[in-house]
Structure formats: C-alpha cells, structure tokens
Design a protein around this motif. Sequence first.
Motif, PDB file in Angstrom:
ATOM      1  N   MET A   1      75.826  23.356  72.021  1.00 50.72           N
ATOM      2  CA  MET A   1      74.729  22.384  71.992  1.00 50.72           C
ATOM      3  C   MET A   1      74.234  22.090  70.580  1.00 50.72           C
ATOM      4  SD  MET A   1      74.308  21.236  74.969  1.00 50.72           S
ATOM      5  CE  MET A   1      72.685  20.450  75.081  1.00 50.72           C
ATOM      6  N   ARG A   2      74.835  22.710  69.571  1.00 52.40           N
ATOM      7  CA  ARG A   2      74.367  22.428  68.215  1.00 52.40           C
ATOM      8  C   ARG A   2      74.628  20.958  67.902  1.00 52.40           C
ATOM      9  NH1 ARG A   2      77.216  27.653  65.635  1.00 52.40           N
ATOM     10  NH2 ARG A   2      78.770  26.844  67.080  1.00 52.40           N
ATOM     11  N   GLY A   3      73.614  20.266  67.442  1.00 51.34           N
ATOM     12  CA  GLY A   3      73.757  18.851  67.125  1.00 51.34           C
ATOM     13  C   GLY A   3      73.576  17.925  68.321  1.00 51.34           C
ATOM     14  N   GLN A   4      73.338  18.484  69.510  1.00 49.82           N
ATOM     15  CA  GLN A   4      73.098  17.637  70.684  1.00 49.82           C
ATOM     16  C   GLN A   4      71.602  17.343  70.796  1.00 49.82           C
ATOM     17  OE1 GLN A   4      75.305  16.384  72.843  1.00 49.82           O
ATOM     18  NE2 GLN A   4      77.127  17.393  71.988  1.00 49.82           N
ATOM     19  N   HIS A   5      71.249  16.119  71.192  1.00 50.83           N
ATOM     20  CA  HIS A   5      69.824  15.799  71.281  1.00 50.83           C
ATOM     21  C   HIS A   5      69.319  15.739  72.706  1.00 50.83           C
ATOM     22  CE1 HIS A   5      69.427  15.466  67.048  1.00 50.83           C
ATOM     23  NE2 HIS A   5      70.537  14.742  67.011  1.00 50.83           N
ATOM     24  N   HIS A   6      70.162  15.283  73.615  1.00 50.10           N
ATOM     25  CA  HIS A   6      69.769  15.246  75.026  1.00 50.10           C
ATOM     26  C   HIS A   6      69.834  16.675  75.574  1.00 50.10           C
ATOM     27  CE1 HIS A   6      69.896  14.213  79.275  1.00 50.10           C
ATOM     28  NE2 HIS A   6      69.420  13.039  78.929  1.00 50.10           N
ATOM     29  N   PRO A   7      68.890  17.061  76.450  1.00 49.75           N
ATOM     30  CA  PRO A   7      68.947  18.432  76.997  1.00 49.75           C
ATOM     31  C   PRO A   7      70.230  18.698  77.791  1.00 49.75           C
ATOM     32  CG  PRO A   7      67.220  17.134  78.068  1.00 49.75           C
ATOM     33  CD  PRO A   7      67.694  16.341  76.898  1.00 49.75           C
ATOM     34  N   LEU A   8      70.890  17.639  78.274  1.00 47.78           N
ATOM     35  CA  LEU A   8      72.142  17.843  79.000  1.00 47.78           C
ATOM     36  C   LEU A   8      73.314  17.373  78.135  1.00 47.78           C
ATOM     37  CD1 LEU A   8      71.176  16.603  82.580  1.00 47.78           C
ATOM     38  CD2 LEU A   8      71.224  18.954  81.718  1.00 47.78           C
ATOM     39  N   HIS A   9      74.296  18.212  77.996  1.00 46.74           N
ATOM     40  CA  HIS A   9      75.523  17.883  77.273  1.00 46.74           C
ATOM     41  C   HIS A   9      76.235  16.740  78.022  1.00 46.74           C
ATOM     42  CE1 HIS A   9      79.577  18.527  75.598  1.00 46.74           C
ATOM     43  NE2 HIS A   9      78.982  19.206  74.629  1.00 46.74           N
ATOM     44  N   PRO A  10      76.937  15.847  77.298  1.00 46.07           N
ATOM     45  CA  PRO A  10      77.642  14.755  77.986  1.00 46.07           C
ATOM     46  C   PRO A  10      78.579  15.274  79.094  1.00 46.07           C
ATOM     47  CG  PRO A  10      77.760  14.446  75.608  1.00 46.07           C
ATOM     48  CD  PRO A  10      77.035  15.738  75.839  1.00 46.07           C
ATOM     49  N   ARG A  11      79.229  16.401  78.843  1.00 46.12           N
ATOM     50  CA  ARG A  11      80.127  16.994  79.829  1.00 46.12           C
ATOM     51  C   ARG A  11      79.347  17.375  81.095  1.00 46.12           C
ATOM     52  NH1 ARG A  11      83.024  18.233  83.124  1.00 46.12           N
ATOM     53  NH2 ARG A  11      84.445  19.982  83.387  1.00 46.12           N
ATOM     54  N   THR A  12      78.135  17.877  80.908  1.00 45.22           N
ATOM     55  CA  THR A  12      77.294  18.263  82.048  1.00 45.22           C
ATOM     56  C   THR A  12      76.894  17.034  82.857  1.00 45.22           C
ATOM     57  OG1 THR A  12      76.411  20.044  80.687  1.00 45.22           O
ATOM     58  CG2 THR A  12      75.227  19.545  82.715  1.00 45.22           C
ATOM     59  N   ARG A  13      76.533  15.980  82.125  1.00 49.26           N
ATOM     60  CA  ARG A  13      76.109  14.773  82.826  1.00 49.26           C
ATOM     61  C   ARG A  13      77.251  14.202  83.661  1.00 49.26           C
ATOM     62  NH1 ARG A  13      73.392  11.461  78.084  1.00 49.26           N
ATOM     63  NH2 ARG A  13      74.052  13.203  76.802  1.00 49.26           N
ATOM     64  N   MET A  14      78.457  14.258  83.080  1.00 49.65           N
ATOM     65  CA  MET A  14      79.627  13.760  83.785  1.00 49.65           C
ATOM     66  C   MET A  14      79.878  14.591  85.054  1.00 49.65           C
ATOM     67  SD  MET A  14      82.758  12.752  81.337  1.00 49.65           S
ATOM     68  CE  MET A  14      83.704  14.215  81.713  1.00 49.65           C
ATOM     69  N   ALA A  15      79.801  15.900  84.877  1.00 54.66           N
ATOM     70  CA  ALA A  15      80.091  16.795  86.006  1.00 54.66           C
ATOM     71  C   ALA A  15      79.085  16.588  87.137  1.00 54.66           C
ATOM     72  CB  ALA A  15      80.079  18.245  85.538  1.00 54.66           C
ATOM     73  N   LEU A  16      77.810  16.378  86.775  1.00 54.14           N
ATOM     74  CA  LEU A  16      76.792  16.153  87.800  1.00 54.14           C
ATOM     75  C   LEU A  16      77.062  14.843  88.542  1.00 54.14           C
ATOM     76  CD1 LEU A  16      73.616  17.393  85.908  1.00 54.14           C
ATOM     77  CD2 LEU A  16      74.441  18.270  88.108  1.00 54.14           C
TER      78      LEU A  16
END
Length: 714
Positions: free
Chosen positions: A386-401
Amino acid sequence: MIAKVEPLTTARALRGPFDYRLREDQGEADVGALLRIPFARRSELGIVVGLAEHSELEPDRLAEPDALLRGGLPADLVELALWMASEYCSTPARALGLMLAPGTAQGARAREVLLAELSEAGERALGGEERLTDRQRGALERLRVDGPTAAAALGTDTLRRLERRGLVALERRAERRRPAQATVGAASREPPPLTADQEAALNEVLLALEGTAPGGLLLHGVTGSGKTEVYLRAVEAALAGGASAIVLVPEIGLTPQAVGRFTARFGDVVAVLHSALGQGERYDEWMRLRRGEARVCVGPRSAVFAPLADIGLIVVDEEHDGSYKHEGDPRYDARAVALRRAEQHGAVLVCGSATPRPESVATLRRLRLARRVDGRPLPPVEVLDMRGQHHPLHPRTRMALADVRRGERKAIVLVNRRGWSNFLSCRACGRAWMCPNCEVSLVLHRAGFVACHHCGHREPVPERCGSCGSAALARHGAGTERLEHELRAALGGDSFPVFRLDADVAGGKDRAGLTLARFESARAGVLVGTQMVAKGHDFPDVTLGVVLDADRTLRFPDFRAEERTFALITQLAGRAGRGDAGGTVLVQTLAPEARSIAHAARHDADAFLEEELGRRKILGYPPFGSLIRVVCAAADAGEASTVAASLHERIAAPGATVLGPAPLFRLRGRARSQLMVKAADRPAAIAAVGAAVEGVASVASRRKVNISVDVDPQ
Ligand code: ADP
Ligand code: ZN
Ligand code: ZN
C-alpha cells in the motif's frame, strides 16, 4: 466446630480467613458452604474455606454465623479460587466471587410454577357420575390428554376446588428458564464419518481419556480441518465414560455456531453459560450443572468455573483468542485455569487452534490436522503493497470485490480498527483531538461526534481548530464505518448488501449474532468489520477475504505483536474458500516484508512458530520467562509514581528484572505508573510481587493509590 470463612468483600487490605463458631443447627456447613456472617459491624456473605476443631481465638471473641444459606460452592472450586488468588496476586474473596452461582449476592433463586396432575379419583370422576361443571370437566379432560400442566394455563381457582375434592394434585416445582438457542449454521445431529486425520487425532485424545497418556494436548489444525468434530467425539467419549466436560469458546455472541453444534449433538445435557442470558436463565443453567442434570458446559472464559463434578475433559477452542484473559481483578487467564482444573480432576485438556500460541506449542503435546476436511486447499494469499496508494482500497481489492458482486458470492473485509476514520487533526497547526481523560486520540464517528474508546467520552466534531482557528481538519485512516459507507456506495444495492460488525454494532444483546445470521442467509454480500469477522465462522460461500492495514497490530509496543498479526491474517484467510467455489485472500499492508505477514501468506505456521520461539528464548519472554505488570493509578501522578518506586525497591526475587516506574497515559482521569517484572522463576516472582504489594498496601490506600497486578499481561 470452627469454620474458617472468607468474607466476600473486595477490600485488599483484609487478611482472611476468619474463624466462626458453627451452631448446632449449622453442622452441615462444609467447605464451600455459603454463610451470612457478622463482619466488621456489618452483615456479609462468606464462604467456608476450611473446618477445624479448635480456634486460636479466645472463645468469647468467636462470633457465630447468622445463617447457613442455600447455594455455595463445591469444594474443588474453593481450592481453585485459593490457588487463583495467589497465582494472580489477588484475594480469595475476589476469586470466590467469580465462581458463585449467578446472582448469589442478589438472592437469585429458581422460578417455581404450580403444576396440576390428574389423580386416580379424577380419572374415575371423568368416567363416572361426579357432578362437574363444564369448566371443571374441561380442565380434567385436558389433564388426562396433556399430562401434568401448569395450573395457570387451566385456571388456578378451578383447580384448587378440584384439589379439595381430591380430583387433582397440585405441586410447586422449579421450572427451568430456557435460554433461547443461537441459530447460526445448520448443525446436524448425525455425525459425519471422520477423516483419517481426525481419526488419528481423536485416538490420541481417547488414549489420554483412558489415562494412559498424561499432559495437555494441542490440536493444531488448519482452518476448516474439522477440529470441532474432534471435540464433539471427545466429549461423547467422556460422557460415555461417566465423566463430564467443559468446552470453552471465545465470546459466544461472536461464535454462536460453535455452541449450536454442541447443543444440536447432545441436547439438554449441555448447559450454556452466556453473559447475554438473563440472570434467571444463567442461574438455572448453573444449577443444572451443579445438580448434575447437565454434564457438558459450553461457554466463554468464565465457564471454566462450571460447578461440574467428575470432569473428564476440558476443551479450549480457538486457544489463541485474547478473550480468554480476564481484564478485572483477578486477572486470570482461563487457559491457565483450565490446565489447573484439569489437573485437579485428572481430566484431559485439549486446546485447539489454527494459530496456536508459541507457549502452547512449547508446553503441550501437539496433534496435527494438516488438511481441510475433504481436501480443499487453503486459499492463496496475495500481499498488496500500500505504499504510495491513496485510496483505502488497493485497485486489486476493488477489482476482486467487483468480481464477487458479479459472481453473486460473499466477501469478508477486516479493518484493523473501528470508527469512521481513525482520528482528526488540524492541517494548519497539527493539533490532534485527544480525550481529556485518557491521553489517547478521539475516534471520529459518522454520526457527527468524536469518542474515546477507553472511557466513552464524547464531543461533537469541531468546526475549527481550538488552537489556531483553522477550519482545515484532516481525517486519517479508514475505519469500519467509513468503509461500510464506501463499499455501499461502490457496490451496494438490494442484491448485494453490506453488513458491518464491530464493537459499536455488537453492543446490544446478541446483535452480533443477528448480523452474522443475516450475512449467512443473504445470497451474496460483504461483511465489513474488526477482528470480530475473523473468529471461527464457517460460511461455505465466502470466496474473498481482505485484510486492511495488516501491519497495524505490528506497530503496538508488545512482544505479542508478531503473533497477533500472524493469527489475524491466518484466521481471516480461514474464513475464505470453504466451499466448492474456492477463494482468495488479499492482504493490504505498508510492511509487505514483515515476517509475520510473509509467513501467514505462505500458510507456514511451523516456520513462524519456530522463529518466534527462537526470538522469545533470546529475550526471555513466555514460555521461557514470565512477565508481571504492576500498575499504580491515582488522581495525582506524583503519588502513583512514588508508590510504584517503593514497590520497585521491595520486589526482591532472584534473577528477576524490574523495569520502571514508567508513566502510562492517563486513563479515566487517573494518572498511571507501571512496573514490568520479567523473571525465569515464575512462582518466586509471583510471591515477591505479592509480598511487595502487601507491604505497601496501607501506604497506598492512605495515598489513594490503586494497585493492580497482572500476571501474564496480554
Ligand atoms: P475448524 O474449526 O477446524 O476450522 P470446523 O470444525 O468449523 O473446522 O469444520 C469445518 C466444516 O467441516 C464444518 O462445516 C464441519 O461440519 C465440517 N466437517 C467436519 N468434519 C467433517 C467430516 N469428517 N466430514 C465432513 N464434514 C466435516
Ligand atoms: Zn490548528
Ligand atoms: Zn477517555
């Protein structure tokens, strides 16, 4: 006869037991008996802890108990309480107080009903010429068909009249207040055939039950390996052998399934001791155990005190769970008490977990369940940086959900904190909003207030900074509430509900169980929550597990930080992929290389445990040494640290290191000062701390300093 009595008062300065002369009519008062006694010019309850022929006291200084009361404790629990008092540097009264029947001090008792039964004369009357009103005839008919019935249901006046004519018999009987059953999870009465692994583990338990292999057992089985079925069979064997059993589970509200499996398999022989039950129900369950009507007790940590005779087996399910440690005085650890109680009864102790504590691995004989039931693999775990990520959910997490939603399946998202977002600070001057009582940051809630999670202090969300007046306030972190909101916005809808489970939601009576039941019965959806969502739930249709902020637990200054983080990830992973559709686990973290996270991602408990035990050995942490924490609390910081310093001087145990006094943050308006004792010789250290605390007790009470001792702090 002289009774040695511990008055049930909470004052620490008193040193019991005290002698009382039993009157003739109190001859039945044995060890464990409950008395009402005159004590320090008051009337108190007291427990008999010993009997003697003579007293050292002058005869005219000996008082007599006012009354011998019903209730009291079996003698083995008295012995256990006295051990607990010294093991946890507490008092016998406080330890005994934990073991009494629920509501003893309030005079709790059984509920009685008036029961009506048809007599032989009544039987004849129905067939013969007796003169009966329609109502009387109706009542007698009902009794003939239904058997004994509560009088109130048929009209008490009518029945009284019939009783006078000898046509019915009326009798007062105790009536059980039946706890409502938890209904999460389909629990079947019919046991499945065991897997080979389960069979092998069970055989070891059976051998231990036969007494051929002493010592405690550790059932180390991966999540979904069917540990509960092994416990069930072991309990069945204990019952068949004429023994009783105790099954400890983490907080019941969060693990209703586990309880359900036991009641479904064994029925009324199981008593459930559950803090959410009413006092009357708890009293009745306790009495059923005491009378031997119930032979199995299932419950949270306090169930270790179940008043059962002939205990053959004690099971501690999810033995890594923090709820086994009691946070009030005596600060007992139910796992240690379970071991002691098992020794008292010659019973077998079986601790089980997918993430056993290093202590248990080092001290108990380990049995393994290496595979899930019917061979499903453990879900693959991906670590997301998550270093350098701004949204609390990683793009991979959003995709998986989004995939879970599309596939109409279920996901569990674990947030390592609660609240809407963690805390507030001023962007201009950096001021953080702190609790005025506790020196911790206030947690922001969506309902428009900030709250302290230690003392409950609340205030409205400020519009401007109180220090510099700036209106630019920053919200940090992503709490459960904020995530629930965002997930609902991104994915939610009638067909894909979002459920939240955290301490705020779980507060009400069985609210947690309700949320879990709703998630279980939904066709698809997401469950968002704190650690609570990772407990031993068994939902076959969960295909995705997500851990947010996995490293947060690593940032706690605690030697168990690694163990906790490993357990959290492994347990959450254990909730996913239990069905045919398989599963995936995503772990978001700022520390992807951390040892505990990397090992958990590979499901490598052995490597983790080996490294962890190596590290603890070098540092002298449990199981290679014991820790004792002593906290002095007072309104005045100076008084607290003075008493702590004088304790430090008095604690003299060979080989023990004493650290402190160190100031702790204020809690509930009180300043606190802490000592930490680290020692290889546990009994000597406990004795030394106990003696030191006693030595300063009167000074401390004069200076209004409260001392609390925590052996094996968590
Ligand atoms: P654990 O506590 O080890 O995580 P559980 O006890 O929850 O695992 O068991 C996982 C699931 O497997 C449960 O639904 C349980 O009913 C089922 N189960 C257990 N043993 C067997 C077995 N021998 N055959 C089939 N199903 C089983
Ligand atoms: Zn400011
Ligand atoms: Zn506070």
